[in-house]
Design a protein around this motif. Structure first.
Motif, PDB file in Angstrom:
ATOM      1  N   GLU A  95       0.814  -1.221   0.000  1.00  9.33           N
ATOM      2  CA  GLU A  95       0.000   0.000   0.000  1.00  9.33           C
ATOM      3  C   GLU A  95       0.845   1.268   0.000  1.00  9.33           C
ATOM      4  O   GLU A  95       0.328   2.359  -0.217  1.00  9.33           O
ATOM      5  N   ILE A  96       2.129   1.135   0.251  1.00  7.30           N
ATOM      6  CA  ILE A  96       3.011   2.301   0.315  1.00  7.30           C
ATOM      7  C   ILE A  96       3.651   2.467  -1.062  1.00  7.30           C
ATOM      8  O   ILE A  96       4.651   1.836  -1.376  1.00  7.30           O
ATOM      9  N   THR A  97       3.034   3.318  -1.872  1.00  6.83           N
ATOM     10  CA  THR A  97       3.463   3.462  -3.258  1.00  6.83           C
ATOM     11  C   THR A  97       4.036   4.833  -3.578  1.00  6.83           C
ATOM     12  O   THR A  97       4.538   5.048  -4.678  1.00  6.83           O
ATOM     13  N   THR A  98       3.959   5.761  -2.642  1.00  9.90           N
ATOM     14  CA  THR A  98       4.458   7.110  -2.903  1.00  9.90           C
ATOM     15  C   THR A  98       5.894   7.257  -2.412  1.00  9.90           C
ATOM     16  O   THR A  98       6.306   6.603  -1.453  1.00  9.90           O
ATOM     17  N   GLU A  99       6.617   8.108  -3.072  1.00  2.00           N
ATOM     18  CA  GLU A  99       7.980   8.427  -2.662  1.00  2.00           C
ATOM     19  C   GLU A  99       7.976   9.760  -1.936  1.00  2.00           C
ATOM     20  O   GLU A  99       7.170  10.628  -2.257  1.00  2.00           O
ATOM     21  N   PRO A 100       8.847   9.928  -0.966  1.00  2.00           N
ATOM     22  CA  PRO A 100       9.954   9.075  -0.547  1.00  2.00           C
ATOM     23  C   PRO A 100       9.577   8.009   0.489  1.00  2.00           C
ATOM     24  O   PRO A 100      10.427   7.271   0.955  1.00  2.00           O
ATOM     25  N   ALA A 101       8.274   7.919   0.819  1.00  2.00           N
ATOM     26  CA  ALA A 101       7.861   6.969   1.860  1.00  2.00           C
ATOM     27  C   ALA A 101       8.255   5.537   1.511  1.00  2.00           C
ATOM     28  O   ALA A 101       8.767   4.804   2.364  1.00  2.00           O
ATOM     29  N   GLN A 102       8.045   5.125   0.268  1.00  2.00           N
ATOM     30  CA  GLN A 102       8.333   3.748  -0.126  1.00  2.00           C
ATOM     31  C   GLN A 102       9.815   3.412   0.078  1.00  2.00           C
ATOM     32  O   GLN A 102      10.152   2.368   0.652  1.00  2.00           O
ATOM     33  N   THR A 103      10.694   4.286  -0.372  1.00  2.00           N
ATOM     34  CA  THR A 103      12.132   4.058  -0.203  1.00  2.00           C
ATOM     35  C   THR A 103      12.518   4.075   1.262  1.00  2.00           C
ATOM     36  O   THR A 103      13.298   3.230   1.721  1.00  2.00           O
ATOM     37  N   ASN A 104      11.963   4.998   2.025  1.00  2.67           N
ATOM     38  CA  ASN A 104      12.300   5.083   3.448  1.00  2.67           C
ATOM     39  C   ASN A 104      11.796   3.873   4.233  1.00  2.67           C
ATOM     40  O   ASN A 104      12.463   3.418   5.161  1.00  2.67           O
ATOM     41  N   VAL A 105      10.648   3.323   3.854  1.00  2.00           N
ATOM     42  CA  VAL A 105      10.164   2.103   4.516  1.00  2.00           C
ATOM     43  C   VAL A 105      11.102   0.938   4.190  1.00  2.00           C
ATOM     44  O   VAL A 105      11.442   0.151   5.070  1.00  2.00           O
ATOM     45  N   SER A 106      11.534   0.829   2.951  1.00  2.00           N
ATOM     46  CA  SER A 106      12.488  -0.234   2.573  1.00  2.00           C
ATOM     47  C   SER A 106      13.770  -0.120   3.386  1.00  2.00           C
ATOM     48  O   SER A 106      14.295  -1.123   3.885  1.00  2.00           O
ATOM     49  N   ARG A 107      14.271   1.085   3.521  1.00  5.29           N
ATOM     50  CA  ARG A 107      15.482   1.308   4.332  1.00  5.29           C
ATOM     51  C   ARG A 107      15.244   0.957   5.790  1.00  5.29           C
ATOM     52  O   ARG A 107      16.107   0.378   6.449  1.00  5.29           O
ATOM     53  N   PHE A 108      14.077   1.333   6.301  1.00  4.50           N
ATOM     54  CA  PHE A 108      13.714   1.046   7.685  1.00  4.50           C
ATOM     55  C   PHE A 108      13.697  -0.457   7.927  1.00  4.50           C
ATOM     56  O   PHE A 108      14.218  -0.947   8.933  1.00  4.50           O
ATOM     57  N   LEU A 109      13.115  -1.206   7.000  1.00  6.84           N
ATOM     58  CA  LEU A 109      13.088  -2.666   7.108  1.00  6.84           C
ATOM     59  C   LEU A 109      14.490  -3.255   7.141  1.00  6.84           C
ATOM     60  O   LEU A 109      14.763  -4.191   7.887  1.00  6.84           O
ATOM     61  N   ASP A 110      15.373  -2.703   6.325  1.00  9.54           N
ATOM     62  CA  ASP A 110      16.757  -3.188   6.273  1.00  9.54           C
ATOM     63  C   ASP A 110      17.544  -2.828   7.528  1.00  9.54           C
ATOM     64  O   ASP A 110      18.369  -3.606   7.987  1.00  9.54           O
ATOM     65  N   GLN A 111      17.284  -1.651   8.070  1.00 14.14           N
ATOM     66  CA  GLN A 111      18.092  -1.134   9.178  1.00 14.14           C
ATOM     67  C   GLN A 111      17.668  -1.670  10.546  1.00 14.14           C
ATOM     68  O   GLN A 111      18.503  -1.847  11.426  1.00 14.14           O
ATOM     69  N   TYR A 112      16.383  -1.910  10.739  1.00 14.68           N
ATOM     70  CA  TYR A 112      15.886  -2.316  12.048  1.00 14.68           C
ATOM     71  C   TYR A 112      15.316  -3.731  11.976  1.00 14.68           C
ATOM     72  O   TYR A 112      14.989  -4.236  10.916  1.00 14.68           O
TER      73      TYR A 112
ATOM     74  N   ILE B  23     -15.470  -9.492   9.256  1.00 16.59           N
ATOM     75  CA  ILE B  23     -15.677  -8.391  10.209  1.00 16.59           C
ATOM     76  C   ILE B  23     -15.657  -7.046   9.500  1.00 16.59           C
ATOM     77  O   ILE B  23     -16.477  -6.167   9.769  1.00 16.59           O
ATOM     78  N   LEU B  24     -14.719  -6.884   8.564  1.00 11.77           N
ATOM     79  CA  LEU B  24     -14.557  -5.600   7.875  1.00 11.77           C
ATOM     80  C   LEU B  24     -15.419  -5.477   6.619  1.00 11.77           C
ATOM     81  O   LEU B  24     -15.475  -4.408   6.015  1.00 11.77           O
ATOM     82  N   GLY B  25     -16.065  -6.572   6.207  1.00 12.92           N
ATOM     83  CA  GLY B  25     -16.877  -6.538   4.999  1.00 12.92           C
ATOM     84  C   GLY B  25     -16.039  -6.404   3.734  1.00 12.92           C
ATOM     85  O   GLY B  25     -16.468  -5.777   2.756  1.00 12.92           O
ATOM     86  N   GLU B  26     -14.862  -6.985   3.753  1.00 10.71           N
ATOM     87  CA  GLU B  26     -13.947  -6.919   2.604  1.00 10.71           C
ATOM     88  C   GLU B  26     -13.983  -8.237   1.840  1.00 10.71           C
ATOM     89  O   GLU B  26     -14.137  -9.306   2.428  1.00 10.71           O
ATOM     90  N   LYS B  27     -13.804  -8.161   0.531  1.00  9.19           N
ATOM     91  CA  LYS B  27     -13.768  -9.366  -0.289  1.00  9.19           C
ATOM     92  C   LYS B  27     -12.340  -9.886  -0.464  1.00  9.19           C
ATOM     93  O   LYS B  27     -12.120 -11.083  -0.613  1.00  9.19           O
ATOM     94  N   GLU B  28     -11.367  -8.989  -0.450  1.00  9.40           N
ATOM     95  CA  GLU B  28      -9.963  -9.346  -0.675  1.00  9.40           C
ATOM     96  C   GLU B  28      -9.140  -9.057   0.579  1.00  9.40           C
ATOM     97  O   GLU B  28      -9.518  -8.226   1.402  1.00  9.40           O
ATOM     98  N   GLN B  29      -7.993  -9.707   0.663  1.00 14.95           N
ATOM     99  CA  GLN B  29      -7.085  -9.403   1.772  1.00 14.95           C
ATOM    100  C   GLN B  29      -6.308  -8.145   1.417  1.00 14.95           C
ATOM    101  O   GLN B  29      -5.585  -8.092   0.430  1.00 14.95           O
ATOM    102  N   ASN B  30      -6.482  -7.135   2.227  1.00 19.15           N
ATOM    103  CA  ASN B  30      -5.735  -5.886   2.087  1.00 19.15           C
ATOM    104  C   ASN B  30      -5.049  -5.603   3.423  1.00 19.15           C
ATOM    105  O   ASN B  30      -5.065  -6.439   4.328  1.00 19.15           O
TER     106      ASN B  30
END
Length: 172
Positions: A39-56, A75-82
């Motif tokens: 769900e994180i498709t915008t920059e710079p958030a996407q790159t920073n999340v990738s770095r965060f995963l690598d660093q911590y 419970i949420l009334g959703e058809k797909e897993q999001n």
């Protein structure tokens, strides 16, 4: 140990300004499920999340979650897993076993549902307040709130004032 599941809302808010490190102020294992990462498709958030995963030491999977996906969709009334379904599935799995679980999200539906099912819930402002409790300077926290507000998580005046008040209380 408490598992703390992170939602895209907070990851985007903090990732956009390069301040994901404040999530490490929590005591517990951080988890970012793959559905949330997608769900994180915008920059710079996407790159920073990738770095965060690598660093911590951030987990990206939890087998217990898959066992509760169908129930969470109902419970949420959703058809797909999001991302929302993954978060609620995690809460269902952990609370069913009597294990502590936390959710960090700014999404009102996720927060309300997770809290109602027994999770500890906070949002982006709560991350900043926790960082103050762990030693972040009050003025730096105010600046952080202002940066978050001006880069996507647009706060009402009431929410901003509440954030400042919570920061003041945490700093004392």
């Amino acid at each position: 140990m408490t598992r703390i599941f992170l939602d895209a809302t907070t990851l985007i808010a903090l990732g956009t300004i390069g301040e994901l490190k404040h999530l490490t102020s929590f005591t517990g294992e951080l988890v970012i499920p793959p559905t949330i990462q997608n769900e994180i498709t915008t920059e710079p958030a996407q790159t920073n999340v990738s770095r965060f995963l690598d660093q911590y030491a951030v987990k990206t999977t939890d087998p217990a979650v898959q066992d509760r996906v169908q129930q969470a969709k109902e419970i949420l009334g959703e058809k797909e897993q999001n991302g929302d379904v993954s978060l609620i599935a995690a809460v269902l799995a952990y609370t069913a076993e009597g294990r502590p679980v936390g959710v960090v999200s700014d999404d009102q539906r996720v927060r309300t549902t997770a809290r109602g099912l027994g999770a500890t819930v906070t949002g982006t402002v709560g991350v900043v307040v926790r960082a103050v409790e762990k030693g972040l300077d009050r003025e730096e926290a105010y600046t952080l709130i202002n940066r978050i507000d001006s880069h996507g998580l647009h706060m009402t005046g009431d929410l901003r004032e509440k954030a400042y008040s919570l920061i003041d209380n945490a700093a004392e």
